[in-house]
Design a protein around this motif. Structure first.
Motif, PDB file in Angstrom:
ATOM      1  N   PRO A  71       0.816  -1.219   0.000  1.00 54.03           N
ATOM      2  CA  PRO A  71       0.000   0.000   0.000  1.00 54.03           C
ATOM      3  C   PRO A  71       0.846   1.264   0.000  1.00 54.03           C
ATOM      4  CG  PRO A  71      -0.711  -1.515   1.726  1.00 54.03           C
ATOM      5  CD  PRO A  71       0.569  -2.060   1.178  1.00 54.03           C
ATOM      6  N   SER A  72       0.302   2.299  -0.602  1.00 57.71           N
ATOM      7  CA  SER A  72       0.973   3.612  -0.635  1.00 57.71           C
ATOM      8  C   SER A  72      -0.058   4.672  -0.985  1.00 57.71           C
ATOM      9  CB  SER A  72       2.069   3.605  -1.702  1.00 57.71           C
ATOM     10  OG  SER A  72       2.539   4.922  -1.944  1.00 57.71           O
ATOM     11  N   THR A  73       0.054   5.809  -0.377  1.00 56.49           N
ATOM     12  CA  THR A  73      -0.717   6.982  -0.818  1.00 56.49           C
ATOM     13  C   THR A  73       0.246   8.011  -1.423  1.00 56.49           C
ATOM     14  OG1 THR A  73      -2.397   6.623   0.855  1.00 56.49           O
ATOM     15  CG2 THR A  73      -2.276   8.828  -0.095  1.00 56.49           C
ATOM     16  N   ARG A  74       1.209   8.464  -0.616  1.00 55.25           N
ATOM     17  CA  ARG A  74       2.088   9.551  -1.038  1.00 55.25           C
ATOM     18  C   ARG A  74       3.029   9.173  -2.181  1.00 55.25           C
ATOM     19  NH1 ARG A  74       0.189  10.469   3.630  1.00 55.25           N
ATOM     20  NH2 ARG A  74       0.438   8.239   3.763  1.00 55.25           N
ATOM     21  N   THR A  75       3.772   8.085  -2.001  1.00 57.62           N
ATOM     22  CA  THR A  75       4.792   7.757  -3.007  1.00 57.62           C
ATOM     23  C   THR A  75       4.140   7.469  -4.346  1.00 57.62           C
ATOM     24  OG1 THR A  75       5.988   6.747  -1.174  1.00 57.62           O
ATOM     25  CG2 THR A  75       6.871   6.378  -3.379  1.00 57.62           C
ATOM     26  N   ARG A 124       7.469  -0.491  -5.674  1.00 56.19           N
ATOM     27  CA  ARG A 124       7.440  -0.761  -4.226  1.00 56.19           C
ATOM     28  C   ARG A 124       7.118  -2.241  -4.046  1.00 56.19           C
ATOM     29  NH1 ARG A 124       4.492   2.671   0.383  1.00 56.19           N
ATOM     30  NH2 ARG A 124       6.323   3.939  -0.055  1.00 56.19           N
ATOM     31  N   HIS A 152      14.304   3.357   1.161  1.00 54.74           N
ATOM     32  CA  HIS A 152      13.279   4.170   0.502  1.00 54.74           C
ATOM     33  C   HIS A 152      14.014   5.439   0.042  1.00 54.74           C
ATOM     34  CE1 HIS A 152       9.552   5.868  -0.615  1.00 54.74           C
ATOM     35  NE2 HIS A 152       8.851   5.726   0.514  1.00 54.74           N
ATOM     36  N   GLN A 155      12.326   8.843  -0.686  1.00 54.75           N
ATOM     37  CA  GLN A 155      11.826   9.489   0.538  1.00 54.75           C
ATOM     38  C   GLN A 155      12.969  10.230   1.230  1.00 54.75           C
ATOM     39  OE1 GLN A 155       8.536   9.418   1.965  1.00 54.75           O
ATOM     40  NE2 GLN A 155       9.384  10.966   3.332  1.00 54.75           N
ATOM     41  N   PRO A 285       7.473  10.714   7.609  1.00 54.54           N
ATOM     42  CA  PRO A 285       7.224  10.293   6.224  1.00 54.54           C
ATOM     43  C   PRO A 285       5.740  10.079   5.952  1.00 54.54           C
ATOM     44  CG  PRO A 285       8.162   8.482   7.501  1.00 54.54           C
ATOM     45  CD  PRO A 285       8.206   9.701   8.387  1.00 54.54           C
ATOM     46  N   LEU A 286       4.970   9.869   7.014  1.00 52.80           N
ATOM     47  CA  LEU A 286       3.539   9.589   6.941  1.00 52.80           C
ATOM     48  C   LEU A 286       3.280   8.256   6.217  1.00 52.80           C
ATOM     49  CD1 LEU A 286       2.265  13.210   6.178  1.00 52.80           C
ATOM     50  CD2 LEU A 286       2.385  12.077   8.421  1.00 52.80           C
TER      51      LEU A 286
END
Ligand code: CP
Length: 326
Positions: A71-75, A124, A152, A155, A285-286
């Motif tokens: 899962p990822s939102t930002r990247t 990822r 990462h 990031q 990093p959230l």
């Protein structure tokens, strides 16, 4: 410098002599200080362009394959936004269960496939070393967007860019990393990357079972950077310039009972932050869970939402560099 991808087909019109052209971005260990300064200058230009015109055609005709096994939102969304703001297109694969991965296709075959359709692959994956494996088979540049508890790198690049923009410097800073330092790949990359700068001091504050891995500490020590592992945040907070908070990574624990015991070991809130300097920043990093309370969000030192935005500019710069457009 980054490793070169084995791309035999160099498209006409790209700056094929550009130093970053066709290269993989797998680890922060690839970057010299000069490389970082160059990336940050391009990122700064990207910010200016986005603020001025929003979207432009630097990457028109280029395609990004955005391949996420975790899962990822930002990247994920910032890489997609980066390519779209540069005028390129995206193949988004965020739900590998709807791809042929669900039929048992291997990572090498999957990236070999995407390499036929796209000019660059962002990956990822839950396994350490997966990005390096993909890079050997893709035939196009691979950008590591997180390989398990490994690294990462993009990031860490956006974290350092954030520090530079917010603090005005990257030298002579005391950086305190807080939370899950064992499983938090962002802190592994950031600690390594900060060794490029002068006068850096690193503090690691974590529950005993989530300490910074020995191999990372040994690498950092080898570069002459002072490190300490204080038992409490209070001890180092007054001298901290950058407080880098991380989430305790529930998904990496085999025993949920152990997670429950450590999940709220450290919580940053306005009361705790009274002991911190007025001129310092808090990064994360959230996503966050409980480790920074929402009532701290309006404090000017809370830079974690600005940090997300800086990520867009850094990822625009990286795409432009590996595709020979910067
Ligand atoms: N910082 C970060 O990697 O966030 P995502 O997991 O949302 O991509």
């Amino acid at each position: 410098m980054p490793t070169k991808s084995k791309n035999p087909h160099l498209p006409f019109g790209d700056r094929q002599t550009a130093p970053w052209y066709g290269k993989n971005i797998l680890s922060v260990k690839q970057f010299s200080r000069d490389d970082l300064e160059y990336i940050f200058s391009v990122a700064h230009e990207m910010r200016t362009m986005v603020e001025r015109v929003g979207t432009f055609d630097l990457m028109k005709g280029k395609i990004l394959a955005n391949l996420f096994y975790e899962p990822s939102t930002r990247t994920s969304s910032s890489f997609m936004a980066a390519m779209q703001r540069l005028g390129g297109a995206v193949i988004p694969i965020s739900e590998v269960k709807f791809s042929s991965v669900a039929k048992g296709e291997s990572l090498p075959d999957t990236v070999r496939t995407l390499g036929c359709y796209a000019d660059v692959i962002v990956l990822r994956h839950p396994e350490v070393g997966s990005a390096a494996l993909a890079a050997r088979h893709a035939g196009k540049p691979v950008i590591n967007a997180g390989d398990g508890v490994g690294e990462h790198p993009t990031q860490a690049l956006l974290d350092t860019f954030t520090i530079r923009e917010e603090m005005g410097r990257l030298d002579n800073l005391t950086v305190t990393m807080l939370g899950d330092l064992k499983y938090g790949r962002t802190v592994h990359s950031l600690a390594r990357l900060l060794t490029q700068f002068d006068g850096i001091k690193l503090n690691y504050v974590s529950p005993e079972i989530l300490r910074m891995p020995r191999d990372v500490m040994d690498e950092v020590a080898g570069k002459g950077i002072p490190q300490s592992e204080p038992m409490s945040l209070e001890k180092v907070l007054p001298k901290t310039d950058v407080l880098y908070v991380t989430r305790v990574q529930k998904e990496r624990f085999e025993d949920p009972g152990v997670y429950e015991k450590v999940k709220n070991a450290f919580v940053v809130n306005p009361k705790v932050m009274k002991a911190a300097k007025e001129k310092m920043i808090v990064l994360h990093p959230l996503p966050r869970v409980n480790e920074i309370s929402m009532d701290f969000d309006d404090d000017p030192r809370a830079a974690y939402f600005r940090q997300m935005e800086y990520g867009l500019y850094v990822r625009m710069a990286l795409l432009a560099l590996v595709l020979g457009k910067a």
